[in-house]
Design a protein around this motif. Structure first.
Motif: not given
Length: 321
Positions: A30-44, A143-154
């Protein structure tokens, strides 16, 4: 503010060299894949369900309650000279149900069903603090579980810097409750930044803020107040904001920020205590515009006596036409 993606790539390389860990990206085309912070301690993202069931440390578990109120009359006239007024009464809790909160799964389930901190319990401050510490992370994972890649981003290259108050809406920067929610909804819809917000809200003086940029995704803001009696200044309140994720969290194809907000209580000694937390979904339609809150994930930042459907109001106010 308009830093390019190359800055993020450089930051990743430096972080790896320093052993700090790199930001995480979902392996999705996807143009803008889902990203998450290392501060969440989540590997995948695939591990979110197991994270939701991971038990909190034993000393950080607590309970939530739900109950009805019943009027109970006592053998005492309201006014002995006017017996027609009837008897005095007290309020008694009935149908009390209690649930033990030991992980994210139980926290989300019972919070969503209207269970809350038992203010009559002598340990309510501990429960309140633990709920504030864990709630934001738990709801961010959902929220991250439901998140999708984005098509546009600002917002993909949005970072916190010294000018952050010019891009953050007061709804994210400041605590609010249902009683004054409309002021923040109006500012949110109008694109009013935290720095331009009407400070008559404080009923005293225009506050002075001190910004501490911890890193690109973490900002601490102290509200400085001058004593009326002593010629000194002190920290009246502190909030911390952390960018927990990026992606499409509301299904409109536009890239959003998942932002954790938390309020700290300045202690008389020792470290500050987290008194409340919340997770916002925010986006914008221009590269340097003010962020707009489009959703609230989990409970509102304060458990006010005056209740409202804050999330519905926020979604309606933040909806981009």
């Amino acid at each position: 503010m308009g830093r390019k993606l190359t800055l993020i790539v450089t930051t990743v390389v430096i972080a790896l060299c320093l052993g700090l860990g790199a930001p995480a990206w979902a392996e999705e085309a996807a143009p803008y894949p889902v990203w998450w912070s290392p501060k969440l301690g989540l590997e995948s993202l695939d591990l979110i369900d197991s994270e939701l069931q991971e038990a909190f440390p034993r000393g950080q578990q607590f309970h939530l309650v739900k109950y009805d109120l019943k009027r109970v009359y006592i053998d005492e006239l309201i006014d002995e000279t006017r017996p027609e007024l009837g008897y005095n009464w007290d309020i008694e809790r009935v149908n009390v149900v209690e649930h033990w909160i030991e992980d994210c799964r139980s926290l989300i389930k019972w919070t969503d069903e209207g269970f809350h901190i038992d203010q009559d319990n002598p340990y309510w401050i501990h429960a309140d603090t633990m709920h504030a510490i864990h709630s934001a992370r738990c709801y961010a994972l959902m929220a991250l579980k439901r998140a999708k890649p984005a098509e546009a981003s600002f917002v993909r290259d949005f970072v916190f810097d010294e000018d952050a108050m010019n891009y953050i809406p007061p709804m994210i920067g400041m605590g609010w409750d249902c009683k004054n929610l409309y002021k923040f909804l109006r500012a949110n819809r109008g694109g009013v930044s935290w720095s331009d917000f009407d400070y008559g809200y404080f009923d005293d003086q225009t506050p002075v803020y001190k910004l501490i940029v911890m890193d690109d995704t973490t900002l601490i803001v102290d509200r400085i107040v001058k004593s009326k009696y002593l010629n000194t200044e002190y920290v009246y309140s502190t909030v911390r904001m952390i960018i927990y994720g990026r992606g499409d969290f509301d299904g409109d194809g536009l890239d959003d920020l998942l932002i954790r907000w938390e309020a700290w209580v300045p202690p008389s000694h020792g470290d500050p205590v987290i008194s409340s937390s919340v997770v916002y979904v925010a986006t914008r339609q221009t590269p340097d515009g003010v962020l707009r809150v489009v959703d609230l994930v989990g409970p509102s930042p304060t458990d006010a006596l005056v209740r409202c459907n804050a999330r519905t109001s926020i979604v309606e106010s933040g909806r981009i036409q």
